[in-house]
Design a protein around this motif. Structure first.
Motif, short mmCIF file in Angstrom:
data_model
loop_
_atom_site.label_atom_id
_atom_site.label_comp_id
_atom_site.label_asym_id
_atom_site.label_seq_id
_atom_site.Cartn_x
_atom_site.Cartn_y
_atom_site.Cartn_z
N ARG A 39 0.94 -1.06 0.36
CA ARG A 39 0.05 0.15 -0.10
C ARG A 39 0.98 0.95 -0.04
N HIS A 40 0.82 1.72 -0.37
CA HIS A 40 1.12 3.41 -0.87
C HIS A 40 0.37 4.75 -0.78
N ASN A 41 0.01 5.73 -0.30
CA ASN A 41 -1.07 7.19 -0.55
C ASN A 41 0.06 8.01 -0.76
N ASP A 42 -0.49 8.36 -1.78
CA ASP A 42 0.56 10.12 -2.37
C ASP A 42 -0.09 10.93 -1.23
N GLU A 43 0.53 12.70 -1.65
CA GLU A 43 0.17 13.42 -0.88
C GLU A 43 -1.85 13.65 -1.17
N TYR A 44 -1.58 13.36 -1.41
CA TYR A 44 -3.22 13.62 -1.97
C TYR A 44 -3.94 13.15 -1.01
N GLY A 45 -3.96 12.16 -1.10
CA GLY A 45 -4.97 10.89 -0.26
C GLY A 45 -4.89 10.01 -1.34
N LEU A 61 -8.27 7.14 -6.38
CA LEU A 61 -8.08 8.16 -6.69
C LEU A 61 -8.97 8.69 -6.61
N PRO A 62 -9.70 8.48 -5.30
CA PRO A 62 -10.78 9.83 -4.85
C PRO A 62 -10.17 11.66 -5.88
N GLU A 63 -8.14 11.82 -5.79
CA GLU A 63 -8.15 13.12 -5.67
C GLU A 63 -7.21 12.92 -7.28
N GLY A 64 -8.14 12.13 -7.98
CA GLY A 64 -7.56 11.80 -9.68
C GLY A 64 -7.45 12.95 -9.65
N GLU A 65 -6.90 13.00 -11.82
CA GLU A 65 -7.43 13.78 -12.54
C GLU A 65 -8.45 13.31 -13.92
N ASP A 66 -9.76 12.82 -12.87
CA ASP A 66 -10.82 12.80 -13.85
C ASP A 66 -11.72 12.18 -12.78
N GLY A 68 -12.80 8.86 -13.02
CA GLY A 68 -11.96 7.54 -12.78
C GLY A 68 -11.59 7.05 -11.24
N MET A 69 -12.74 6.37 -10.39
CA MET A 69 -11.97 6.81 -9.50
C MET A 69 -11.20 5.56 -8.88
N TRP A 70 -11.30 4.83 -9.19
CA TRP A 70 -11.10 2.80 -9.18
C TRP A 70 -10.49 2.71 -10.40
N ARG A 71 -9.38 2.70 -10.65
CA ARG A 71 -8.42 2.08 -11.63
C ARG A 71 -7.59 0.84 -11.58
N ILE A 72 -8.08 -0.31 -12.41
CA ILE A 72 -6.84 -1.81 -11.51
C ILE A 72 -6.43 -2.15 -13.19
N THR A 73 -5.24 -2.56 -12.92
CA THR A 73 -4.85 -3.38 -14.16
C THR A 73 -4.37 -4.67 -13.85
N ALA A 74 -3.53 -5.35 -15.06
CA ALA A 74 -2.77 -6.79 -15.00
C ALA A 74 -1.53 -6.20 -15.73
N TYR A 75 -0.63 -7.24 -15.53
CA TYR A 75 0.20 -7.18 -16.69
C TYR A 75 0.99 -8.67 -16.43
N LYS A 76 1.78 -9.11 -17.36
CA LYS A 76 2.28 -10.44 -17.90
C LYS A 76 4.48 -10.43 -17.88
N ASP A 77 4.00 -8.81 -17.89
CA ASP A 77 5.43 -8.27 -16.80
C ASP A 77 5.30 -7.16 -16.26
N GLY A 85 -6.98 -3.14 -18.58
CA GLY A 85 -7.57 -2.58 -17.77
C GLY A 85 -8.94 -2.06 -17.31
N VAL A 86 -9.40 -1.78 -16.27
CA VAL A 86 -10.63 -2.00 -15.75
C VAL A 86 -10.87 -0.50 -15.21
N CYS A 87 -11.87 0.16 -15.17
CA CYS A 87 -12.21 1.72 -14.22
C CYS A 87 -13.61 1.41 -14.25
N PHE A 88 -13.98 2.08 -12.67
CA PHE A 88 -15.48 2.36 -11.86
C PHE A 88 -15.31 3.68 -11.81
N ASN A 89 -15.91 4.44 -12.08
CA ASN A 89 -16.54 5.82 -11.71
C ASN A 89 -16.98 6.23 -10.45
N ASP A 90 -16.52 7.81 -10.29
CA ASP A 90 -16.97 7.49 -8.63
C ASP A 90 -17.91 7.95 -8.26
#
Length: 281
Positions: A39-45, A61-66, A68-77, A85-90
Protein backbone atom coordinates in the motif's frame (compact mmCIF):
# COMPACT_ATOMS: atom_id res chain seq x y z
CA UNK A 1 -27.93 -13.27 -3.66
CA UNK A 2 -25.50 -10.93 -1.89
CA UNK A 3 -25.45 -10.95 1.91
CA UNK A 4 -26.16 -7.36 2.99
CA UNK A 5 -26.81 -8.08 6.67
CA UNK A 6 -23.51 -6.63 7.87
CA UNK A 7 -23.65 -3.32 5.98
CA UNK A 8 -24.23 -0.16 7.98
CA UNK A 9 -26.78 2.28 6.63
CA UNK A 10 -30.22 3.70 7.31
CA UNK A 11 -32.11 2.70 4.13
CA UNK A 12 -32.15 -0.26 1.79
CA UNK A 13 -32.02 0.84 -1.86
CA UNK A 14 -33.41 -1.12 -4.79
CA UNK A 15 -32.49 -1.49 -7.61
CA UNK A 16 -28.87 -1.45 -6.56
CA UNK A 17 -27.68 0.02 -9.85
CA UNK A 18 -29.32 3.30 -8.81
CA UNK A 19 -27.86 3.36 -5.29
CA UNK A 20 -24.66 5.19 -6.18
CA UNK A 21 -21.39 4.64 -4.36
CA UNK A 22 -21.20 3.78 -0.68
CA UNK A 23 -19.46 5.93 1.92
CA UNK A 24 -17.41 2.95 3.11
CA UNK A 25 -15.04 1.57 0.47
CA UNK A 26 -13.15 -0.80 2.78
CA UNK A 27 -15.04 -3.92 1.55
CA UNK A 28 -13.72 -3.28 -1.97
CA UNK A 29 -10.12 -3.03 -0.76
CA UNK A 30 -10.17 -5.85 1.78
CA UNK A 31 -9.78 -8.79 -0.66
CA UNK A 32 -6.43 -7.37 -1.83
CA UNK A 33 -5.40 -6.24 1.64
CA UNK A 34 -5.90 -9.83 2.80
CA UNK A 35 -3.42 -11.03 0.17
CA UNK A 36 -0.73 -8.70 1.49
CA UNK A 37 -0.76 -6.23 -1.40
CA UNK A 38 1.64 -3.34 -0.83
CA UNK A 39 0.00 0.00 0.00
CA UNK A 40 1.09 3.53 -0.77
CA UNK A 41 -0.63 6.88 -0.34
CA UNK A 42 0.40 9.98 -2.23
CA UNK A 43 0.31 13.49 -0.84
CA UNK A 44 -3.24 14.01 -2.14
CA UNK A 45 -4.77 11.03 -0.37
CA UNK A 46 -4.92 8.64 -3.33
CA UNK A 47 -4.22 5.00 -2.49
CA UNK A 48 -2.15 2.61 -4.61
CA UNK A 49 -1.98 -1.16 -4.16
CA UNK A 50 0.37 -3.62 -5.84
CA UNK A 51 0.71 -7.37 -5.59
CA UNK A 52 4.03 -8.69 -4.31
CA UNK A 53 5.08 -9.53 -7.89
CA UNK A 54 3.79 -6.17 -9.17
CA UNK A 55 1.59 -7.89 -11.76
CA UNK A 56 -1.72 -6.66 -10.33
CA UNK A 57 -2.23 -3.02 -9.38
CA UNK A 58 -5.12 -0.96 -8.09
CA UNK A 59 -5.47 2.77 -7.76
CA UNK A 60 -8.16 4.30 -5.56
CA UNK A 61 -8.11 7.88 -6.83
CA UNK A 62 -10.61 10.19 -5.12
CA UNK A 63 -8.25 13.05 -5.99
CA UNK A 64 -7.39 11.86 -9.48
CA UNK A 65 -7.36 13.85 -12.70
CA UNK A 66 -10.82 12.65 -13.78
CA UNK A 67 -13.81 10.79 -12.35
CA UNK A 68 -12.19 7.37 -12.77
CA UNK A 69 -11.97 6.63 -9.05
CA UNK A 70 -11.05 2.94 -9.33
CA UNK A 71 -8.41 1.81 -11.84
CA UNK A 72 -7.25 -1.80 -11.84
CA UNK A 73 -4.65 -3.26 -14.19
CA UNK A 74 -2.82 -6.55 -14.67
CA UNK A 75 0.54 -7.25 -16.33
CA UNK A 76 2.28 -10.25 -17.83
CA UNK A 77 5.51 -8.44 -17.05
CA UNK A 78 5.75 -5.67 -14.41
CA UNK A 79 7.51 -3.38 -16.89
CA UNK A 80 5.28 -4.09 -19.90
CA UNK A 81 2.04 -2.42 -20.97
CA UNK A 82 -1.07 -3.60 -19.08
CA UNK A 83 -2.57 -6.85 -20.31
CA UNK A 84 -5.97 -5.44 -19.34
CA UNK A 85 -7.50 -2.55 -17.45
CA UNK A 86 -10.76 -1.93 -15.62
CA UNK A 87 -12.20 1.37 -14.42
CA UNK A 88 -15.12 2.34 -12.18
CA UNK A 89 -16.04 5.99 -11.83
CA UNK A 90 -16.79 7.80 -8.59
CA UNK A 91 -20.56 7.14 -8.77
CA UNK A 92 -20.43 3.39 -9.47
CA UNK A 93 -22.07 1.22 -6.79
CA UNK A 94 -19.29 0.05 -4.51
CA UNK A 95 -20.73 -3.48 -4.53
CA UNK A 96 -19.65 -3.80 -8.17
CA UNK A 97 -16.07 -2.92 -7.29
CA UNK A 98 -16.15 -5.33 -4.36
CA UNK A 99 -17.40 -8.12 -6.62
CA UNK A 100 -14.53 -7.47 -9.02
CA UNK A 101 -11.75 -7.28 -6.41
CA UNK A 102 -13.08 -10.40 -4.70
CA UNK A 103 -13.00 -12.34 -7.97
CA UNK A 104 -9.59 -10.88 -8.80
CA UNK A 105 -8.16 -11.94 -5.43
CA UNK A 106 -9.44 -15.47 -5.98
CA UNK A 107 -7.97 -15.57 -9.49
CA UNK A 108 -4.64 -14.22 -8.27
CA UNK A 109 -4.31 -16.99 -5.70
CA UNK A 110 -5.13 -19.54 -8.41
CA UNK A 111 -2.33 -18.39 -10.68
CA UNK A 112 -1.42 -16.23 -13.65
CA UNK A 113 -3.53 -18.24 -16.07
CA UNK A 114 -6.62 -17.28 -14.08
CA UNK A 115 -6.13 -13.51 -14.01
CA UNK A 116 -4.17 -13.02 -17.23
CA UNK A 117 -6.17 -15.27 -19.55
CA UNK A 118 -7.14 -13.10 -22.52
CA UNK A 119 -10.85 -12.34 -22.36
CA UNK A 120 -11.01 -12.18 -26.15
CA UNK A 121 -10.58 -15.96 -26.18
CA UNK A 122 -13.42 -16.61 -23.73
CA UNK A 123 -17.16 -16.87 -24.18
CA UNK A 124 -18.70 -13.45 -23.59
CA UNK A 125 -22.05 -15.11 -22.83
CA UNK A 126 -20.75 -16.04 -19.37
CA UNK A 127 -20.81 -12.35 -18.50
CA UNK A 128 -24.12 -11.63 -20.23
CA UNK A 129 -26.03 -14.55 -18.70
CA UNK A 130 -26.60 -12.99 -15.24
CA UNK A 131 -28.30 -9.99 -16.86
CA UNK A 132 -30.35 -12.08 -19.28
CA UNK A 133 -31.49 -14.22 -16.35
CA UNK A 134 -32.89 -11.05 -14.74
CA UNK A 135 -34.78 -10.18 -17.93
CA UNK A 136 -32.44 -7.55 -19.29
CA UNK A 137 -33.34 -7.01 -22.94
CA UNK A 138 -31.22 -6.95 -26.06
CA UNK A 139 -31.21 -3.48 -27.61
CA UNK A 140 -30.75 -2.27 -31.14
CA UNK A 141 -27.80 0.14 -31.13
CA UNK A 142 -28.17 1.40 -34.68
CA UNK A 143 -24.82 0.03 -35.77
CA UNK A 144 -23.36 -3.42 -36.06
CA UNK A 145 -20.29 -3.06 -33.86
CA UNK A 146 -21.92 -3.40 -30.42
CA UNK A 147 -24.10 -5.79 -28.48
CA UNK A 148 -26.29 -3.98 -25.96
CA UNK A 149 -28.47 -5.03 -23.02
CA UNK A 150 -30.84 -2.83 -21.04
CA UNK A 151 -32.39 -3.27 -17.59
CA UNK A 152 -36.19 -3.76 -17.53
CA UNK A 153 -36.70 -0.20 -16.20
CA UNK A 154 -34.27 1.25 -18.76
CA UNK A 155 -32.11 2.80 -16.02
CA UNK A 156 -28.97 0.71 -16.54
CA UNK A 157 -27.24 -0.88 -19.48
CA UNK A 158 -24.29 -2.83 -20.84
CA UNK A 159 -22.54 -2.64 -24.19
CA UNK A 160 -20.06 -5.10 -25.63
CA UNK A 161 -18.09 -3.74 -28.57
CA UNK A 162 -17.60 -6.36 -31.29
CA UNK A 163 -15.34 -4.43 -33.66
CA UNK A 164 -11.60 -3.68 -33.48
CA UNK A 165 -10.51 -1.25 -30.75
CA UNK A 166 -7.40 0.77 -29.98
CA UNK A 167 -5.72 -0.96 -26.97
CA UNK A 168 -4.43 2.33 -25.55
CA UNK A 169 -7.76 4.10 -25.82
CA UNK A 170 -9.44 1.18 -24.12
CA UNK A 171 -7.35 1.91 -21.03
CA UNK A 172 -7.83 5.67 -21.00
CA UNK A 173 -11.29 6.38 -22.46
CA UNK A 174 -14.81 4.98 -22.46
CA UNK A 175 -14.14 3.23 -25.76
CA UNK A 176 -13.52 -0.14 -24.13
CA UNK A 177 -14.66 -3.67 -24.97
CA UNK A 178 -17.07 -3.71 -22.01
CA UNK A 179 -19.04 -0.66 -20.93
CA UNK A 180 -21.65 -0.60 -18.15
CA UNK A 181 -23.61 2.38 -16.90
CA UNK A 182 -26.66 3.34 -14.87
CA UNK A 183 -28.70 6.29 -13.69
CA UNK A 184 -30.06 9.37 -15.36
CA UNK A 185 -28.32 11.14 -18.21
CA UNK A 186 -26.77 13.60 -15.77
CA UNK A 187 -25.55 11.73 -12.64
CA UNK A 188 -24.64 8.54 -14.45
CA UNK A 189 -22.12 5.98 -13.24
CA UNK A 190 -20.02 3.86 -15.55
CA UNK A 191 -17.56 0.98 -15.54
CA UNK A 192 -15.28 -0.20 -18.34
CA UNK A 193 -13.17 -3.29 -19.01
CA UNK A 194 -10.68 -3.67 -21.83
CA UNK A 195 -10.48 -6.53 -24.32
CA UNK A 196 -8.00 -8.66 -22.38
CA UNK A 197 -10.00 -8.67 -19.15
CA UNK A 198 -10.90 -12.28 -18.24
CA UNK A 199 -14.61 -12.85 -18.77
CA UNK A 200 -14.80 -14.50 -15.36
CA UNK A 201 -13.89 -11.18 -13.76
CA UNK A 202 -16.40 -9.28 -15.88
CA UNK A 203 -19.03 -11.87 -14.97
CA UNK A 204 -18.43 -11.15 -11.29
CA UNK A 205 -19.43 -7.54 -11.95
CA UNK A 206 -22.48 -8.37 -14.06
CA UNK A 207 -23.62 -10.88 -11.43
CA UNK A 208 -23.47 -8.16 -8.78
CA UNK A 209 -25.15 -5.73 -11.16
CA UNK A 210 -28.04 -8.12 -11.81
CA UNK A 211 -28.48 -9.10 -8.15
CA UNK A 212 -32.01 -8.03 -7.07
CA UNK A 213 -30.99 -7.77 -3.40
CA UNK A 214 -31.09 -4.16 -2.10
CA UNK A 215 -28.00 -2.42 -0.77
CA UNK A 216 -27.65 -0.24 2.30
CA UNK A 217 -26.95 3.49 2.02
CA UNK A 218 -27.05 6.54 4.23
CA UNK A 219 -30.24 8.33 3.36
CA UNK A 220 -28.57 11.73 3.14
CA UNK A 221 -26.08 10.46 0.53
CA UNK A 222 -28.71 9.50 -2.03
CA UNK A 223 -29.12 11.67 -5.10
CA UNK A 224 -32.33 13.67 -5.00
CA UNK A 225 -32.68 13.14 -8.77
CA UNK A 226 -32.69 9.37 -8.39
CA UNK A 227 -35.06 9.15 -5.41
CA UNK A 228 -38.22 9.02 -7.58
CA UNK A 229 -36.80 5.97 -9.37
CA UNK A 230 -35.74 3.80 -6.42
CA UNK A 231 -37.48 1.86 -3.70
CA UNK A 232 -36.35 2.82 -0.20
CA UNK A 233 -36.91 0.65 2.86
CA UNK A 234 -35.85 1.78 6.34
CA UNK A 235 -33.20 -0.35 7.97
CA UNK A 236 -34.88 -1.69 11.08
CA UNK A 237 -32.44 -2.83 13.78
CA UNK A 238 -33.09 -6.28 15.25
CA UNK A 239 -34.97 -6.35 18.58
CA UNK A 240 -32.80 -6.64 21.69
CA UNK A 241 -32.52 -10.14 23.18
CA UNK A 242 -34.81 -11.08 26.06
CA UNK A 243 -33.21 -10.26 29.45
CA UNK A 244 -31.73 -13.15 31.41
CA UNK A 245 -32.29 -13.59 35.20
CA UNK A 246 -28.82 -12.13 35.72
CA UNK A 247 -29.78 -9.05 33.67
CA UNK A 248 -32.87 -8.59 35.87
CA UNK A 249 -30.74 -8.95 38.99
CA UNK A 250 -28.32 -6.29 37.80
CA UNK A 251 -31.11 -3.86 37.00
CA UNK A 252 -33.21 -4.40 40.15
CA UNK A 253 -30.54 -5.30 42.70
CA UNK A 254 -32.32 -8.54 43.63
CA UNK A 255 -30.53 -11.86 43.88
CA UNK A 256 -31.74 -14.50 41.43
CA UNK A 257 -33.05 -17.59 43.17
CA UNK A 258 -31.53 -20.96 42.28
CA UNK A 259 -33.85 -23.22 40.37
CA UNK A 260 -35.29 -26.14 42.37
CA UNK A 261 -34.71 -29.65 41.10
CA UNK A 262 -36.60 -32.82 41.91
CA UNK A 263 -33.76 -33.89 44.21
CA UNK A 264 -33.51 -30.67 46.20
CA UNK A 265 -36.34 -31.63 48.65
CA UNK A 266 -36.64 -35.13 50.26
CA UNK A 267 -39.64 -37.09 49.02
CA UNK A 268 -41.36 -39.95 50.87
CA UNK A 269 -43.51 -42.69 49.47
CA UNK A 270 -45.43 -45.67 50.88
CA UNK A 271 -42.49 -47.89 50.00
CA UNK A 272 -40.03 -45.84 52.03
CA UNK A 273 -38.97 -47.51 55.28
CA UNK A 274 -38.43 -45.39 58.40
CA UNK A 275 -36.26 -48.02 60.10
CA UNK A 276 -32.48 -47.88 59.96
CA UNK A 277 -30.83 -50.13 57.45
CA UNK A 278 -29.30 -52.32 60.22
CA UNK A 279 -32.76 -52.97 61.76
CA UNK A 280 -34.12 -54.07 58.38
CA UNK A 281 -31.32 -56.59 58.09
Amino acid sequence: MTDTSDIDGDVWVSPRYLAGSAANVDPALKPLFDLGFDRHNDEYGNLYLASPDRKVRLGFLPEGEDDGMWRITAYKDPFAAPAWGVCFNDSAPTELVTAFTTALASAYTTGADAYLHNGADQDRYDALAPLLDERWKLQYTGYGSALALRAPDGMAGLEYATGPLDPQRELTTLQARWYMEGGLKGPRWYATASTGTPVTLVAAVTTALADPAPVARWDSFLSSLLRPHVQLTPVVPPPPPAPTPLDVHRRTGTRPRPALTTTSVPRWSTSTSTRPAAARR
